[in-house]
Motif scaffolding. Structure first.
Motif, PDB file in Angstrom:
ATOM      1  N   ALA A 270       0.775  -1.269  -0.162  1.00 12.88           N
ATOM      2  CA  ALA A 270      -0.102  -0.069   0.035  1.00 12.88           C
ATOM      3  C   ALA A 270       1.044   1.257  -0.025  1.00 12.88           C
ATOM      4  CB  ALA A 270      -0.969   0.004   1.216  1.00 12.88           C
ATOM      5  N   LYS A 271       2.039   1.275   0.791  1.00 10.42           N
ATOM      6  CA  LYS A 271       2.749   2.261   0.615  1.00 10.42           C
ATOM      7  C   LYS A 271       3.570   2.739  -0.520  1.00 10.42           C
ATOM      8  CE  LYS A 271       4.086   2.292   5.683  1.00 10.42           C
ATOM      9  NZ  LYS A 271       5.232   1.915   6.826  1.00 10.42           N
ATOM     10  N   ASN A 272       4.072   1.558  -1.268  1.00  8.02           N
ATOM     11  CA  ASN A 272       4.683   1.643  -2.293  1.00  8.02           C
ATOM     12  C   ASN A 272       3.546   2.253  -3.459  1.00  8.02           C
ATOM     13  OD1 ASN A 272       6.999   0.919  -1.553  1.00  8.02           O
ATOM     14  ND2 ASN A 272       6.751  -1.466  -1.821  1.00  8.02           N
ATOM     15  N   LEU A 273       2.527   1.463  -3.487  1.00  4.77           N
ATOM     16  CA  LEU A 273       1.559   2.193  -4.236  1.00  4.77           C
ATOM     17  C   LEU A 273       1.067   3.716  -4.328  1.00  4.77           C
ATOM     18  CD1 LEU A 273      -0.526   1.150  -6.692  1.00  4.77           C
ATOM     19  CD2 LEU A 273      -2.267   0.972  -4.770  1.00  4.77           C
ATOM     20  N   TYR A 274       0.809   4.025  -2.847  1.00  2.00           N
ATOM     21  CA  TYR A 274       0.668   5.522  -2.792  1.00  2.00           C
ATOM     22  C   TYR A 274       1.967   6.105  -2.945  1.00  2.00           C
ATOM     23  CZ  TYR A 274       0.434   9.859  -0.462  1.00  2.00           C
ATOM     24  OH  TYR A 274       0.660  11.189  -0.006  1.00  2.00           O
ATOM     25  N   ASN A 275       3.084   5.960  -2.749  1.00  2.00           N
ATOM     26  CA  ASN A 275       4.109   6.510  -3.294  1.00  2.00           C
ATOM     27  C   ASN A 275       4.294   6.648  -4.950  1.00  2.00           C
ATOM     28  OD1 ASN A 275       5.244   7.058  -0.703  1.00  2.00           O
ATOM     29  ND2 ASN A 275       6.420   5.115  -0.372  1.00  2.00           N
ATOM     30  N   GLY A 276       3.977   5.591  -5.600  1.00  4.34           N
ATOM     31  CA  GLY A 276       3.930   5.904  -6.929  1.00  4.34           C
ATOM     32  C   GLY A 276       3.245   7.001  -7.348  1.00  4.34           C
ATOM     33  N   TYR A 277       1.852   7.235  -6.745  1.00  7.20           N
ATOM     34  CA  TYR A 277       0.924   8.388  -6.957  1.00  7.20           C
ATOM     35  C   TYR A 277       1.588   9.672  -6.876  1.00  7.20           C
ATOM     36  CZ  TYR A 277      -3.328   5.653  -7.088  1.00  7.20           C
ATOM     37  OH  TYR A 277      -4.494   4.734  -7.485  1.00  7.20           O
ATOM     38  N   VAL A 278       2.468   9.795  -5.549  1.00  7.75           N
ATOM     39  CA  VAL A 278       3.060  11.063  -5.331  1.00  7.75           C
ATOM     40  C   VAL A 278       4.274  11.266  -6.428  1.00  7.75           C
ATOM     41  CG1 VAL A 278       4.147  12.192  -3.315  1.00  7.75           C
ATOM     42  CG2 VAL A 278       2.211  10.954  -3.041  1.00  7.75           C
TER      43      VAL A 278
ATOM     44  N   ALA B 129      -0.614  18.954  -8.109  1.00  4.28           N
ATOM     45  CA  ALA B 129      -0.952  17.435  -8.600  1.00  4.28           C
ATOM     46  C   ALA B 129      -0.633  16.530  -7.383  1.00  4.28           C
ATOM     47  CB  ALA B 129       0.291  17.062  -9.619  1.00  4.28           C
ATOM     48  N   VAL B 130       0.086  16.795  -6.642  1.00  3.62           N
ATOM     49  CA  VAL B 130       0.114  15.854  -5.171  1.00  3.62           C
ATOM     50  C   VAL B 130      -1.050  16.055  -4.417  1.00  3.62           C
ATOM     51  CG1 VAL B 130       1.302  15.463  -2.872  1.00  3.62           C
ATOM     52  CG2 VAL B 130       2.839  16.080  -4.899  1.00  3.62           C
ATOM     53  N   GLY B 131      -1.699  17.028  -4.248  1.00  8.97           N
ATOM     54  CA  GLY B 131      -2.902  17.167  -3.560  1.00  8.97           C
ATOM     55  C   GLY B 131      -4.039  16.301  -4.293  1.00  8.97           C
TER      56      GLY B 131
ATOM     57  N   ILE C 231      -5.808  12.759  -3.131  1.00  8.62           N
ATOM     58  CA  ILE C 231      -7.548  12.611  -3.360  1.00  8.62           C
ATOM     59  C   ILE C 231      -7.979  11.471  -4.142  1.00  8.62           C
ATOM     60  CG2 ILE C 231      -9.694  13.598  -4.234  1.00  8.62           C
ATOM     61  CD1 ILE C 231      -8.577  16.160  -3.009  1.00  8.62           C
ATOM     62  N   ARG C 232      -7.138  11.256  -5.216  1.00 10.23           N
ATOM     63  CA  ARG C 232      -7.322  10.290  -6.293  1.00 10.23           C
ATOM     64  C   ARG C 232      -6.973   8.911  -5.562  1.00 10.23           C
ATOM     65  NH1 ARG C 232      -3.820  11.250  -9.806  1.00 10.23           N
ATOM     66  NH2 ARG C 232      -2.773   9.231 -10.026  1.00 10.23           N
TER      67      ARG C 232
ATOM     68  N   ALA D 226      -7.233   8.012  -2.442  1.00 13.39           N
ATOM     69  CA  ALA D 226      -8.218   7.950  -1.431  1.00 13.39           C
ATOM     70  C   ALA D 226      -9.629   7.516  -2.267  1.00 13.39           C
ATOM     71  CB  ALA D 226      -8.896   9.149  -0.647  1.00 13.39           C
ATOM     72  N   SER D 227      -9.841   7.940  -3.321  1.00 19.83           N
ATOM     73  CA  SER D 227     -10.990   7.623  -4.237  1.00 19.83           C
ATOM     74  C   SER D 227     -10.858   5.986  -4.893  1.00 19.83           C
ATOM     75  CB  SER D 227     -11.269   8.607  -5.288  1.00 19.83           C
ATOM     76  OG  SER D 227     -12.093   8.167  -6.337  1.00 19.83           O
ATOM     77  N   GLU D 228      -9.518   5.705  -5.334  1.00 20.51           N
ATOM     78  CA  GLU D 228      -9.506   4.406  -5.885  1.00 20.51           C
ATOM     79  C   GLU D 228      -9.121   3.570  -5.175  1.00 20.51           C
ATOM     80  OE1 GLU D 228      -6.325   5.616  -8.774  1.00 20.51           O
ATOM     81  OE2 GLU D 228      -7.682   6.747  -9.955  1.00 20.51           O
ATOM     82  N   GLU D 229      -8.498   3.848  -3.773  1.00 28.97           N
ATOM     83  CA  GLU D 229      -8.004   2.655  -2.872  1.00 28.97           C
ATOM     84  C   GLU D 229      -8.271   3.106  -1.565  1.00 28.97           C
ATOM     85  OE1 GLU D 229      -6.673   0.020  -3.841  1.00 28.97           O
ATOM     86  OE2 GLU D 229      -5.892   0.312  -5.800  1.00 28.97           O
ATOM     87  N   PRO D 230      -9.617   3.229  -1.182  1.00 25.64           N
ATOM     88  CA  PRO D 230     -10.140   3.585  -0.111  1.00 25.64           C
ATOM     89  C   PRO D 230      -9.882   2.898   1.371  1.00 25.64           C
ATOM     90  CG  PRO D 230     -11.660   2.645  -1.234  1.00 25.64           C
ATOM     91  CD  PRO D 230     -10.743   2.752  -2.119  1.00 25.64           C
ATOM     92  N   LYS D 231      -9.710   1.658   1.148  1.00 22.54           N
ATOM     93  CA  LYS D 231      -9.280   0.741   2.346  1.00 22.54           C
ATOM     94  C   LYS D 231      -7.583   1.019   2.717  1.00 22.54           C
ATOM     95  CE  LYS D 231     -13.168  -1.278   3.337  1.00 22.54           C
ATOM     96  NZ  LYS D 231     -13.812  -1.039   4.553  1.00 22.54           N
ATOM     97  N   MET D 232      -6.794   1.096   1.510  1.00 26.64           N
ATOM     98  CA  MET D 232      -5.488   1.522   1.650  1.00 26.64           C
ATOM     99  C   MET D 232      -5.160   2.640   2.273  1.00 26.64           C
ATOM    100  SD  MET D 232      -3.567  -0.032  -1.612  1.00 26.64           S
ATOM    101  CE  MET D 232      -4.023  -1.982  -2.054  1.00 26.64           C
TER     102      MET D 232
END
Length: 187
Positions: free
Chosen positions: A62-70, A82-84, A88-89, A91-97
């Motif tokens: 989950a951390k690695n996936l999020y870090n990819g977004y950032v 873009a980071v903001g 939000i994206r 949170a929308s796409e991976e709510p449990k993570m």
């Protein structure tokens, strides 16, 4: 001789991540994981010693996936914006993570800088992008980051909990309003 591994580490983690996406971290149990794998729990423990290790691997995913977004967002021209949007994206796409990473109880210091660093390992890169993009001192960059993070976290939490999903244009407009107001006040 140790028992032969029926599943690879990657297969077990992929199944754990699938459970995480549906049921959150607490859903990753030996029984649920075995059911997802179509097996008994025993083969899990030929690869992992404990269920905590399996859960830790899912958290790391989950951390690695999020870090990819950032990381992707930090490459954009308006990196801070873009980071903001990426936050939000996610949170929308991976709510449990998102709930796992950003809405779990934590025993943190009182300092907001410490909180941001503890919650998001990208915080220093984000602060640097603010300083570079807007010519702010470290103190002013931190203030802008804090204001926008609190606002963005609120929107992301609404998405992650299913309370409300704004239209993308609404989010962009609200973020711009708060950003412009904060920049005006900070200058």
């Amino acid at each position: 001789m140790p028992p032969k591994q029926k599943f690879s580490r990657e297969e077990i983690v992929a199944s754990a991540v699938k459970i995480l996406r549906q049921d959150g971290l607490s859903g990753i149990t030996a029984r649920a994981l075995a059911e997802e794998l179509g097996s008994s729990p025993r083969p899990i423990f030929t690869v992992f010693h404990t269920m905590e290790e399996v859960q830790d691997s899912a958290i790391e995913y989950a951390k690695n996936l999020y870090n990819g977004y950032v990381s992707e967002a930090l490459e954009q021209d308006l990196a801070f914006k873009a980071v903001g949007e990426a936050y939000i994206r996610f949170a929308s796409e991976e709510p449990k993570m998102f709930q796992l990473l950003f809405m779990s109880e934590k025993n943190l210091e009182n300092s907001f800088v410490s909180i941001l660093s503890s919650i998001d390992e990208n915080s220093q890169k984000i602060l640097q992008s603010i300083s570079e993009s807007y010519g702010f001192s470290d103190e002013k960059a931190y203030r802008l980051y804090m204001i926008l993070w609190v606002f963005t976290h609120g929107i992301a939490t609404l998405y992650a909990t299913g309370v409300h999903a704004f239209e993308p244009t609404e989010v962009g407009g609200m973020m711009a309003d708060v950003f412009l107001g904060a920049v005006h006040q900070i200058k």
